[in-house]
Scaffold this active site. Sequence first.
Site, PDB file in Angstrom:
ATOM      1  N   ARG A 103     -36.198  -6.660  36.872  1.00 43.06           N
ATOM      2  CA  ARG A 103     -34.777  -6.304  36.996  1.00 43.06           C
ATOM      3  C   ARG A 103     -34.029  -7.315  37.863  1.00 43.06           C
ATOM      4  NH1 ARG A 103     -36.450  -0.547  35.952  1.00 43.06           N
ATOM      5  NH2 ARG A 103     -37.239  -0.217  38.041  1.00 43.06           N
ATOM      6  N   PHE A 128     -31.307   0.790  25.539  1.00 43.47           N
ATOM      7  CA  PHE A 128     -32.432   1.626  26.003  1.00 43.47           C
ATOM      8  C   PHE A 128     -32.387   1.612  27.547  1.00 43.47           C
ATOM      9  CE2 PHE A 128     -33.821  -0.370  22.001  1.00 43.47           C
ATOM     10  CZ  PHE A 128     -34.148   0.734  21.227  1.00 43.47           C
ATOM     11  N   ASP A 137     -28.188   4.629  25.503  1.00 44.79           N
ATOM     12  CA  ASP A 137     -29.440   5.394  25.475  1.00 44.79           C
ATOM     13  C   ASP A 137     -29.199   6.639  24.623  1.00 44.79           C
ATOM     14  OD1 ASP A 137     -32.118   5.209  27.483  1.00 44.79           O
ATOM     15  OD2 ASP A 137     -31.803   7.160  26.521  1.00 44.79           O
ATOM     16  N   SER A 138     -30.292   7.160  24.030  1.00 46.80           N
ATOM     17  CA  SER A 138     -30.138   8.365  23.211  1.00 46.80           C
ATOM     18  C   SER A 138     -30.228   9.633  24.049  1.00 46.80           C
ATOM     19  CB  SER A 138     -31.199   8.385  22.107  1.00 46.80           C
ATOM     20  OG  SER A 138     -32.484   8.288  22.696  1.00 46.80           O
ATOM     21  N   ALA A 142     -30.009   3.480  19.453  1.00 43.89           N
ATOM     22  CA  ALA A 142     -29.778   2.066  19.765  1.00 43.89           C
ATOM     23  C   ALA A 142     -29.662   1.210  18.505  1.00 43.89           C
ATOM     24  CB  ALA A 142     -30.909   1.550  20.643  1.00 43.89           C
ATOM     25  N   ASP A 151     -34.840  -2.971  26.021  1.00 40.09           N
ATOM     26  CA  ASP A 151     -36.112  -2.498  26.590  1.00 40.09           C
ATOM     27  C   ASP A 151     -36.528  -1.171  25.947  1.00 40.09           C
ATOM     28  OD1 ASP A 151     -38.302  -2.132  28.258  1.00 40.09           O
ATOM     29  OD2 ASP A 151     -37.106  -1.294  29.894  1.00 40.09           O
ATOM     30  N   CYS A 166     -43.324  -2.759  25.295  1.00 37.34           N
ATOM     31  CA  CYS A 166     -44.359  -2.142  26.149  1.00 37.34           C
ATOM     32  C   CYS A 166     -45.485  -1.572  25.291  1.00 37.34           C
ATOM     33  CB  CYS A 166     -43.750  -1.095  27.081  1.00 37.34           C
ATOM     34  SG  CYS A 166     -42.952   0.256  26.220  1.00 37.34           S
TER      35      CYS A 166
HETATM   36  N1  SAH Z   1     -34.879  -0.137  30.850  1.00 37.50           N
HETATM   37  C1  SAH Z   1     -35.184   1.132  31.475  1.00 37.50           C
HETATM   38  C2  SAH Z   1     -36.351   1.845  30.834  1.00 37.50           C
HETATM   39  C3  SAH Z   1     -36.167   2.116  29.355  1.00 37.50           C
HETATM   40  S1  SAH Z   1     -37.274   3.287  28.732  1.00 37.50           S
HETATM   41  C4  SAH Z   1     -35.442   0.896  32.981  1.00 37.50           C
HETATM   42  O1  SAH Z   1     -35.577  -0.252  33.406  1.00 37.50           O
HETATM   43  O2  SAH Z   1     -35.477   1.866  33.725  1.00 37.50           O
HETATM   44  C5  SAH Z   1     -36.727   3.546  27.127  1.00 37.50           C
HETATM   45  C6  SAH Z   1     -35.432   4.349  26.997  1.00 37.50           C
HETATM   46  O3  SAH Z   1     -35.103   4.374  25.614  1.00 37.50           O
HETATM   47  C7  SAH Z   1     -35.489   5.809  27.423  1.00 37.50           C
HETATM   48  O4  SAH Z   1     -34.486   6.060  28.359  1.00 37.50           O
HETATM   49  C8  SAH Z   1     -35.223   6.624  26.147  1.00 37.50           C
HETATM   50  O5  SAH Z   1     -34.392   7.757  26.387  1.00 37.50           O
HETATM   51  C9  SAH Z   1     -34.491   5.621  25.297  1.00 37.50           C
HETATM   52  N2  SAH Z   1     -34.615   5.759  23.841  1.00 37.50           N
HETATM   53  C10 SAH Z   1     -35.707   6.073  23.102  1.00 37.50           C
HETATM   54  N3  SAH Z   1     -35.429   5.976  21.779  1.00 37.50           N
HETATM   55  C11 SAH Z   1     -34.129   5.582  21.680  1.00 37.50           C
HETATM   56  C12 SAH Z   1     -33.256   5.281  20.582  1.00 37.50           C
HETATM   57  N4  SAH Z   1     -33.689   5.357  19.317  1.00 37.50           N
HETATM   58  N5  SAH Z   1     -32.012   4.887  20.854  1.00 37.50           N
HETATM   59  C13 SAH Z   1     -31.548   4.787  22.125  1.00 37.50           C
HETATM   60  N6  SAH Z   1     -32.332   5.059  23.196  1.00 37.50           N
HETATM   61  C14 SAH Z   1     -33.590   5.444  22.983  1.00 37.50           C
END
Ligand code: SAH
Length: 404
Positions: A221, A237, A259-260, A288, A308, A348
């Site tokens: 970050r 995300f 985010d969803s 997303a 991410d 990941c």
């Molecule tokens: N970048 C963040 C961690 C991301 S984890 C950090 O540094 O803290 C992945 C995220 O994607 C989660 O918050 C989850 O709610 C979201 N997510 C999962 N599927 C999704 C989708 N189809 N569209 C948007 N967000 C999504």
Amino acid sequence: MNRAERAPRRTPGRTVVLKAGREKPMRQRHPWIFSGAIESIGHDVENGAVIDVTSTSGEFVARGMVSLRSQITVRILTFDAAETVDAAFWERRLARAFNARPPGGAARCVNAESDGLPGLVVDRYDGFLVLQASAAGIERHKPEIVAALERVASPRGIYERSDVEGRDKEGLAQVTGLLSGEEPPEYLAIDEASHGAPVTLLVDVRNGQKTGTFLDQAENRRLVTTGAKDGDVLNVFSYAGAFALHAARAGARRIVNVDSSARALELSEQTAAHNGLGGRFEHVRADAFDELRRLREAGDRFDLVIVDPPKLARSGAHVDRAARAYKDLARVAMHLTRPGGHLATFSCSGSVSSDLFQKIVWSASLEAARDVQIVRRLGQSSDHPVLLTFPEGEYLKGLLCRVG
Ligand code: SAH
């Protein structure tokens, strides 16, 4: 072959016997024994118990925890026949792991196999520990592990977040709740070093994703703020917006978090306000994949785009489909990046290797018809070490790219 045909025989006794010639991974000190390598399991071996693994001729090979329901039947704790697994053992292993992290701050203090404690994760936030057990052996030894954690780390409280993928394969139910000490407050505040002033994250250990936040991205970050100064940032995300907060500290003028999860975005709003950065944030609750396309069609462009996603390949069988999804995300993200801007894109999924991920991003760059340079390779934070004998421990990879 079905599962029943493959299942090891049960024989009298308390040991697990390997099939002839299946000791090689053990010599290479890999910590897992799969059911297919096992000749027989003693009748007296209980699920989660610590047992000895021997060769067909009865020689000691290793000592580990049994998961009778799992394809990973034994998780090895020691290759030393003289090392007994008792209260002192857990304390010794935990102390070694804790001592390998900087004292005090938020950190993954125990990183499972890579810290010699297969199936156990312990994260620390503001004096509280959050424990995640993903193997039958850890579940069975939880009381001893909790007692050892109290001695090693003197936490304010230990909270369990064993609501984790993989427990079902072990025949374990999802469990959460207080294990010892004080109940954690609604939010624990942790500081991450940033540009100038630190960024404070609000961590909801009871209901947040993972154990409350994504510690594995903490070091990235700080690195992924290239082009943020006076720029527009798209954080896809976003979860609670941690990447975006660092970009805001680095001087970004406009930040869009996508985010969803409504809960994630609510937490992001609260966290941005807590850091005095609320005014610059926009929050979009959407899928997303859809939102990226919508932004592209709307002609919106950004100086820094962060992508991410959650784990898109749950296993090797899902790699092809996941690869297409990663490529799709990277391609649209490149279209959304202004010429000369930056894109940080992550995976990941353990089953998507760094090499494959780079090929995916390369392929996206061809489809997007942009000249893309890797500025920095990114991986999981240093409190998520990877034991060389357990390469599976390396799961997070990312590329910080300049998109020409
Ligand atoms: N970048 C963040 C961690 C991301 S984890 C950090 O540094 O803290 C992945 C995220 O994607 C989660 O918050 C989850 O709610 C979201 N997510 C999962 N599927 C999704 C989708 N189809 N569209 C948007 N967000 C999504």
